[in-house]
Design a protein around this motif. Structure first.
Motif, PDB file in Angstrom:
ATOM      1  N   ILE A 107       0.849  -1.203   0.000  1.00 28.23           N
ATOM      2  CA  ILE A 107       0.000   0.000   0.000  1.00 28.23           C
ATOM      3  C   ILE A 107       0.879   1.246   0.000  1.00 28.23           C
ATOM      4  O   ILE A 107       2.053   1.189   0.352  1.00 28.23           O
ATOM      5  N   GLU A 108       0.297   2.355  -0.375  1.00 30.53           N
ATOM      6  CA  GLU A 108       1.006   3.626  -0.359  1.00 30.53           C
ATOM      7  C   GLU A 108       0.218   4.648   0.436  1.00 30.53           C
ATOM      8  O   GLU A 108      -0.937   4.936   0.135  1.00 30.53           O
ATOM      9  N   VAL A 170      -6.544   1.951   5.617  1.00 29.62           N
ATOM     10  CA  VAL A 170      -7.583   1.116   5.026  1.00 29.62           C
ATOM     11  C   VAL A 170      -7.939   1.619   3.620  1.00 29.62           C
ATOM     12  O   VAL A 170      -8.091   0.838   2.683  1.00 29.62           O
ATOM     13  N   PHE A 171      -7.990   2.929   3.470  1.00 30.93           N
ATOM     14  CA  PHE A 171      -8.259   3.515   2.151  1.00 30.93           C
ATOM     15  C   PHE A 171      -7.151   3.105   1.166  1.00 30.93           C
ATOM     16  O   PHE A 171      -7.421   2.683   0.038  1.00 30.93           O
ATOM     17  N   ALA A 172      -5.908   3.206   1.621  1.00 26.42           N
ATOM     18  CA  ALA A 172      -4.773   2.847   0.763  1.00 26.42           C
ATOM     19  C   ALA A 172      -4.835   1.363   0.398  1.00 26.42           C
ATOM     20  O   ALA A 172      -4.544   0.969  -0.739  1.00 26.42           O
ATOM     21  N   TYR A 173      -5.237   0.547   1.365  1.00 26.19           N
ATOM     22  CA  TYR A 173      -5.329  -0.897   1.146  1.00 26.19           C
ATOM     23  C   TYR A 173      -6.405  -1.213   0.104  1.00 26.19           C
ATOM     24  O   TYR A 173      -6.177  -1.955  -0.851  1.00 26.19           O
ATOM     25  N   THR A 175      -7.645   0.787  -2.110  1.00 24.07           N
ATOM     26  CA  THR A 175      -7.230   1.348  -3.396  1.00 24.07           C
ATOM     27  C   THR A 175      -6.263   0.405  -4.096  1.00 24.07           C
ATOM     28  O   THR A 175      -6.371   0.131  -5.292  1.00 24.07           O
ATOM     29  N   SER A 176      -5.319  -0.118  -3.329  1.00 20.79           N
ATOM     30  CA  SER A 176      -4.336  -1.029  -3.902  1.00 20.79           C
ATOM     31  C   SER A 176      -4.999  -2.319  -4.394  1.00 20.79           C
ATOM     32  O   SER A 176      -4.699  -2.816  -5.478  1.00 20.79           O
ATOM     33  N   LEU A 177      -5.936  -2.843  -3.592  1.00 21.10           N
ATOM     34  CA  LEU A 177      -6.683  -4.040  -4.021  1.00 21.10           C
ATOM     35  C   LEU A 177      -7.390  -3.768  -5.339  1.00 21.10           C
ATOM     36  O   LEU A 177      -7.264  -4.520  -6.303  1.00 21.10           O
ATOM     37  N   LYS A 178      -8.108  -2.667  -5.374  1.00 22.26           N
ATOM     38  CA  LYS A 178      -8.883  -2.319  -6.570  1.00 22.26           C
ATOM     39  C   LYS A 178      -7.977  -2.162  -7.795  1.00 22.26           C
ATOM     40  O   LYS A 178      -8.260  -2.685  -8.863  1.00 22.26           O
ATOM     41  N   ASN A 179      -6.875  -1.432  -7.623  1.00 19.41           N
ATOM     42  CA  ASN A 179      -5.968  -1.195  -8.752  1.00 19.41           C
ATOM     43  C   ASN A 179      -5.379  -2.495  -9.287  1.00 19.41           C
ATOM     44  O   ASN A 179      -5.287  -2.702 -10.493  1.00 19.41           O
ATOM     45  N   THR A 180      -4.983  -3.361  -8.378  1.00 21.51           N
ATOM     46  CA  THR A 180      -4.356  -4.616  -8.789  1.00 21.51           C
ATOM     47  C   THR A 180      -5.374  -5.532  -9.460  1.00 21.51           C
ATOM     48  O   THR A 180      -5.123  -6.095 -10.529  1.00 21.51           O
ATOM     49  N   ILE A 181      -6.530  -5.679  -8.829  1.00 24.87           N
ATOM     50  CA  ILE A 181      -7.536  -6.624  -9.318  1.00 24.87           C
ATOM     51  C   ILE A 181      -8.134  -6.157 -10.642  1.00 24.87           C
ATOM     52  O   ILE A 181      -8.327  -6.946 -11.570  1.00 24.87           O
ATOM     53  N   SER A 182      -8.404  -4.849 -10.754  1.00 27.11           N
ATOM     54  CA  SER A 182      -9.034  -4.387 -11.994  1.00 27.11           C
ATOM     55  C   SER A 182      -8.026  -4.385 -13.147  1.00 27.11           C
ATOM     56  O   SER A 182      -8.387  -4.709 -14.276  1.00 27.11           O
ATOM     57  N   PHE A 183      -6.768  -4.060 -12.875  1.00 32.03           N
ATOM     58  CA  PHE A 183      -5.760  -4.092 -13.949  1.00 32.03           C
ATOM     59  C   PHE A 183      -5.650  -5.509 -14.511  1.00 32.03           C
ATOM     60  O   PHE A 183      -5.561  -5.713 -15.717  1.00 32.03           O
ATOM     61  N   ALA A 184      -5.681  -6.490 -13.601  1.00 35.61           N
ATOM     62  CA  ALA A 184      -5.513  -7.881 -14.028  1.00 35.61           C
ATOM     63  C   ALA A 184      -6.777  -8.433 -14.705  1.00 35.61           C
ATOM     64  O   ALA A 184      -6.770  -9.540 -15.223  1.00 35.61           O
ATOM     65  N   GLY A 185      -7.863  -7.665 -14.680  1.00 35.70           N
ATOM     66  CA  GLY A 185      -9.096  -8.119 -15.323  1.00 35.70           C
ATOM     67  C   GLY A 185      -9.821  -9.191 -14.516  1.00 35.70           C
ATOM     68  O   GLY A 185     -10.649  -9.936 -15.044  1.00 35.70           O
ATOM     69  N   ILE A 186      -9.516  -9.265 -13.207  1.00 33.15           N
ATOM     70  CA  ILE A 186     -10.133 -10.290 -12.366  1.00 33.15           C
ATOM     71  C   ILE A 186     -11.524  -9.831 -11.914  1.00 33.15           C
ATOM     72  O   ILE A 186     -12.443 -10.631 -11.751  1.00 33.15           O
ATOM     73  N   SER A 187     -11.676  -8.527 -11.715  1.00 31.57           N
ATOM     74  CA  SER A 187     -12.978  -7.919 -11.408  1.00 31.57           C
ATOM     75  C   SER A 187     -12.864  -6.438 -11.722  1.00 31.57           C
ATOM     76  O   SER A 187     -11.761  -5.900 -11.740  1.00 31.57           O
ATOM     77  N   ASP A 188     -14.004  -5.772 -11.952  1.00 36.01           N
ATOM     78  CA  ASP A 188     -13.939  -4.327 -12.154  1.00 36.01           C
ATOM     79  C   ASP A 188     -13.930  -3.579 -10.819  1.00 36.01           C
ATOM     80  O   ASP A 188     -13.665  -2.389 -10.772  1.00 36.01           O
TER      81      ASP A 188
END
Ligand code: ADP
Ligand code: MG
Length: 512
Positions: A107-108, A170-173, A175-188
């Motif tokens: 996270i950042e 928690v927000f950073a976490y 955000t990181s989940l969303k960015n990783t998962i959506s980039f990989a096309g696993i979920s939007d």
């Protein structure tokens, strides 16, 4: 006494698959109620579940991206509870043998200003398991309606360790989940569509204490602001209770977004309340080494790794890389363009993030957006990592300027064929027609004049008309030369190459 908060999250993410988790019924959004059903979804007697392999594959993929261990055997359990949105009276889930174990999410936390990289750390994961989603209830004054379209769709549950300490983390976490998962096309991971929901567990303890405090759980938070506000409220409430000597109880509380408070719903519920047992209709699944290898071979780069690479290899600023590295459309477009012309990635990124996104935005919205100068990275402000930011992939795919053509535009500017000023006009034409920059320059006769003979003639004329400027320049006043440039540009009708004009003038003045 000083207190610190301890927070653990259970994040539910709906997988992007063609069909539901245990049947071939389609998995889609916004269909008329109860049209995506079949006897398996209704749980009629005698039906049997069939595993969705794609859901397993995607969950393992995410697990590998987060460095989880993938056990060889995984199995399915029934979690028994009655609720009208689940016709089976149980939910198929994974209890003691999940698909993924351990791992962590980078996270950042924001830097002190927006142009700067923040502090990074890894939030530890406990596990990721796969289960099925439930239907949706809509309540009215005297009755309720149920829609089973969502029932039985594949749902990942990503469980973190109690490893976060503030709503910012928690927000950073998330955000990181969303960015990783959506980039990989696993979920939007669209929270508005319920594709990502969080159960938040909060406890507090005196600073220095290593034992965990009594936890309170808030279930099914469906927006990032609800998660934030709920955590901030709950931390304050718990600390106040302890300070007043009121003991905390383990319970589930509900977040009331209207009132901005949490309210007690029910006491502690334990695993035994759910009477978990292995599902007799589904065999345990063995994950072969071959499958793991094939998934590993196709893993995509993590967003923060991509960002660091862009900053290091291309010397791009943080503000640009933070936008580009989390968006599959933008990063693929950029890398494709750089492949065509590798000498000026900065200019390519600038055209992409500022000019192209602005034009795409303007074309998409009916209202013409006001046009801004495309000269710097500053234009980005509004595009910063906003939660809920959706991918530019589709828009870029329909864009008429191909990556190679954008690279071509940057190249002819670098080669001195056209000025940056002219490039603006060329860019607009490229966007409208899809033609290459070269073709447009040719058609419109925009080529910069690099004919030295003609340039020298214009320069000599300008020098003859303004001897004073020539003398001042000779006497050491460097700026005096600017007075000569204007007339030359005018004589060439704006087509002279400014760098060549300057060189020619200096050469001629030096010659006497
Ligand atoms: P349960 O069995 O009630 O679901 P778990 O131990 O499985 O509880 O944990 C569920 C979530 O709660 C996890 O994300 C975990 O990190 C978090 N958690 C557990 N204990 C605490 C605590 N004392 N404070 C904050 N979070 C906690
Ligand atoms: Mg829980």
């Amino acid at each position: 006494m000083e207190y610190e908060a301890v927070i653990g999250l259970e994040v539910h993410v709906q997988l992007k698959t063609d069909s539901k988790m245990f049947t071939s019924v389609a998995h889609k959004f916004a269909e008329p109620p109860n049209t995506l059903t079949d006897p398996v979804v209704w749980a009629l007697p005698g039906v049997l579940p069939v595993l969705n392999f794609e859901a397993i594959r995607k969950t393992i993929e995410l697990g590998l991206m987060f460095g989880c261990k993938i056990p060889e055997i995984t199995k399915w359990d029934r979690k028994n509870y009655f609720y009208p949105d689940s016709p089976k009276n149980y939910q198929l889930s994974q209890y003691d043998q999940p698909l993924c174990e351990g791992g962590g999410v980078e996270i950042e936390l924001p830097g002190t200003n927006r142009a700067e990289m923040g502090a990074h750390r890894v939030v530890k994961l406990t596990r990721i398991h796969l289960e099925e989603d439930v239907g949706k209830l809509t309540h009215f004054a005297t009755d309720s309606l149920v829609d089973y379209n969502r029932a039985g769709t594949p749902l990942m549950e990503i469980v973190s360790e109690p490893d976060m300490h503030s709503s910012e983390e928690v927000f950073a976490y998330m955000t990181s989940l969303k960015n990783t998962i959506s980039f990989a096309g696993i979920s939007d991971c669209d929270m508005e569509k319920g594709q990502m929901r969080a159960d938040v567990n909060v406890s507090v303890r005196p600073v220095g204490e290593t034992k965990l405090g009594v936890k309170v759980e808030m279930k099914n938070l469906n927006s990032i602001s609800n998660v934030r506000n709920c955590i901030d409220y709950e931390i304050r409430r718990q600390i106040e209770c302890l300070k007043k000597g009121i003991p905390l109880v383990q319970e589930t509380r509900r977040w009331d977004a209207q009132l901005g408070v949490t309210q007690s719903m029910r006491g502690k519920e334990d695993a035994h309340d759910y009477r978990y047992f292995p599902d007799p209709d589904l065999m345990p699944v063995k994950i072969s080494g071959e499958l793991l290898e094939s998934i590993k071979a196709g893993l995509c780069e993590m967003p923060f790794d991509r960002q660091r690479r862009y900053m290091k290899d291309y010397d791009l600023p943080y503000s640009v890389t933070s936008v580009m590295s989390i968006d599959r459309g933008l990063s693929e477009y950029f890398e494709e363009a750089v492949k065509t012309y590798s000498k000026n990635p900065k200019a390519i990124a600038n055209y992409l993030i500022n000019d192209l996104l602005r034009e795409l935005g303007a074309a998409a919205s009916a209202e013409a957006s006001e046009s801004k100068s495309g000269d710097g990275f500053e234009d980005l402000e509004g595009e910063m990592t906003v939660f809920g930011h959706s991918s530019h992939k589709e828009r870029l795919e329909s864009c008429r300027i191909t990556p190679a053509n954008l690279a071509g535009l940057v190249k002819i500017i670098d080669d001195g064929v056209i000025t940056k000023q002219m490039a603006k006009e060329v860019f607009v034409e490229m966007f409208a027609t899809g033609k290459t920059a070269e073709a447009i320059v040719e058609e419109k006769g925009l080529k910069q004049n690099s004919d030295t003979g003609e340039l020298e003639k214009f320069a000599l004329e300008a020098m003859a008309a303004n001897r004073k400027a020539v003398d001042q320049f000779k006497a050491g006043n460097d700026k005096a030369i600017n007075a000569l440039i204007g007339p030359i540009m005018k004589a060439s009708k704006g087509k002279a190459n400014p760098a060549m004009v300057l060189d020619t003038l200096k050469k001629l003045i030096a010659q006497g």
